[in-house]
Design a protein around this motif. Structure first.
Motif, PDB file in Angstrom:
ATOM      1  N   LEU A  99      32.743  25.508  22.091  1.00 54.82           N
ATOM      2  CA  LEU A  99      32.898  26.851  22.648  1.00 54.82           C
ATOM      3  C   LEU A  99      33.058  27.876  21.528  1.00 54.82           C
ATOM      4  O   LEU A  99      32.400  28.924  21.524  1.00 54.82           O
ATOM      5  N   GLU A 100      33.912  27.568  20.574  1.00 53.77           N
ATOM      6  CA  GLU A 100      34.121  28.477  19.447  1.00 53.77           C
ATOM      7  C   GLU A 100      32.836  28.639  18.639  1.00 53.77           C
ATOM      8  O   GLU A 100      32.490  29.744  18.209  1.00 53.77           O
ATOM      9  N   ALA A 101      32.113  27.533  18.432  1.00 54.83           N
ATOM     10  CA  ALA A 101      30.867  27.594  17.660  1.00 54.83           C
ATOM     11  C   ALA A 101      29.843  28.499  18.346  1.00 54.83           C
ATOM     12  O   ALA A 101      29.147  29.277  17.686  1.00 54.83           O
ATOM     13  N   ALA A 102      29.752  28.411  19.677  1.00 61.26           N
ATOM     14  CA  ALA A 102      28.794  29.239  20.416  1.00 61.26           C
ATOM     15  C   ALA A 102      29.152  30.719  20.320  1.00 61.26           C
ATOM     16  O   ALA A 102      28.285  31.575  20.099  1.00 61.26           O
ATOM     17  N   ILE A 103      30.441  31.028  20.481  1.00 61.67           N
ATOM     18  CA  ILE A 103      30.865  32.428  20.441  1.00 61.67           C
ATOM     19  C   ILE A 103      30.739  32.994  19.030  1.00 61.67           C
ATOM     20  O   ILE A 103      30.311  34.139  18.841  1.00 61.67           O
ATOM     21  N   PHE A 104      31.080  32.184  18.032  1.00 59.18           N
ATOM     22  CA  PHE A 104      30.914  32.637  16.648  1.00 59.18           C
ATOM     23  C   PHE A 104      29.437  32.906  16.353  1.00 59.18           C
ATOM     24  O   PHE A 104      29.090  33.889  15.688  1.00 59.18           O
ATOM     25  N   LYS A 105      28.587  32.041  16.860  1.00 62.67           N
ATOM     26  CA  LYS A 105      27.145  32.213  16.636  1.00 62.67           C
ATOM     27  C   LYS A 105      26.661  33.493  17.300  1.00 62.67           C
ATOM     28  O   LYS A 105      25.889  34.271  16.703  1.00 62.67           O
ATOM     29  N   TYR A 106      27.102  33.755  18.523  1.00 62.57           N
ATOM     30  CA  TYR A 106      26.701  34.961  19.240  1.00 62.57           C
ATOM     31  C   TYR A 106      27.163  36.218  18.501  1.00 62.57           C
ATOM     32  O   TYR A 106      26.448  37.219  18.429  1.00 62.57           O
ATOM     33  N   ARG A 107      28.348  36.163  17.937  1.00 61.67           N
ATOM     34  CA  ARG A 107      28.910  37.323  17.246  1.00 61.67           C
ATOM     35  C   ARG A 107      28.402  37.446  15.811  1.00 61.67           C
ATOM     36  O   ARG A 107      28.809  38.364  15.090  1.00 61.67           O
TER      37      ARG A 107
END
Length: 293
Positions: free
Chosen positions: A120-128
């Motif tokens: 989850l953190e990896a996906a949000i970091f990638k989006y940001r």
């Protein structure tokens, strides 16, 4: 045979939100994924998010996973927990939340819930647009070369889950589960985190009393008692198969509920007085008295 809850088995046999999300280039919509783990290590997870750009909200979530019953159930649980949340709210979802949603996981399988939190953190970091390389967990010395686990990641899982032994760390992030050469370093990290937590508690108490120049309020007292229990008492009890929960505070009377091995142990009185009451008196007030409910 692992002792799985009914919820774990339900999501294993009938997982929700399994599959991928196609990016149809909808206006105001972003589709992104985060990926953690390795098939070579036995578990891998790719988490897909559909995001409302204007509102910074997760509209949908899907997962693709390679792993065991716990990995599939944890991934499915995660997607159910985060749908409809803003990204900032989703970042507050912990591996504990995933495990609680499932009604609990065997300790040896807790790494599956941690993997979900990390994806989850990896996906949000990638989006940001935040490179994974600058994520705080990727900084610091490499402790476990077999599974590529850093010092920062181990510190975090110790702190967030009140871990007290190297074996527990292995269950949560696999570190130490390979050649075992890093187990001594993990023990040193646990000791360091425990010491830091004790110093932080002492600082919190001293600061509160110094600022107020008067006795702790009931709310402050309860907060400090809970902090000492969580960070100094519970890890020791959990390591022996027990646990304790704060039930109530009435003046200087602290009521607790002993659980697990502690609840049925013949030496439960000694646990109350030596492991709990003495620690609370040392850290907060000599007037505190602990009793079981």
């Amino acid at each position: 045979m692992w002792d799985y809850t009914d919820k774990v088995m339900e999501l294993f046999y009938n997982p929700k939100n399994q599959g991928l999300l196609e990016d149809n280039q909808e206006p105001g919509i972003a589709v992104v994924f985060g990926e953690v783990g390795s098939i070579a290590c036995g578990d891998a997870l790719r988490l897909h998010l559909k995001i409302d750009v204007d509102n910074d909200k997760i509209l949908d979530a899907r997962f693709q996973t390679f792993g065991c019953t716990s990995a599939i159930a944890s991934s499915s649980a995660l997607t159910e927990l985060i749908k409809g949340l803003t990204l900032n709210a989703a970042l507050q979802v912990t591996n504990k939340d995933i495990a609680e949603y499932l009604g609990g996981l065997p300790e040896a399988k807790m790494h599956c819930s941690v993997m979900g939190q990390e994806a989850l953190e990896a996906a949000i970091f990638k989006y940001r647009g935040i490179p994974i390389a600058v994520h705080e967990e990727d900084e610091g010395a490499l402790i476990c070369s077999c599974f590529g686990i850093s010092e920062s990641k181990i510190r975090r899982v110790i702190q967030e889950n009140n871990l007290a032994t190297a074996e527990q760390v292995t269950s949560y992030v696999k570190a130490g589960g390979g050649c075992g050469s890093c187990l001594a370093n993990i023990d040193d990290l646990i000791a360091a985190v425990t010491k830091e937590s004790a110093l932080n508690i002492a600082t919190d108490i001293a600061t509160a009393q110094e600022q107020l120049q008067r006795p702790l309020t009931t709310v402050q007292k309860i907060a400090l008692i809970q902090k000492v229990l969580d960070e100094e008492v519970r890890p020791l009890l959990i390591a022996d198969g027990g646990d304790v929960e704060l039930y109530d505070v009435e003046g200087d009377r602290v009521q607790v509920a002993l659980q697990g091995a502690c609840g049925s142990c013949s030496s439960s009185t000694a646990t109350l007085k030596v492991a709990i009451e003495a620690k609370l008196q040392e850290r907060i007030s000599q007037k505190l008295l602990v009793e079981a409910v």
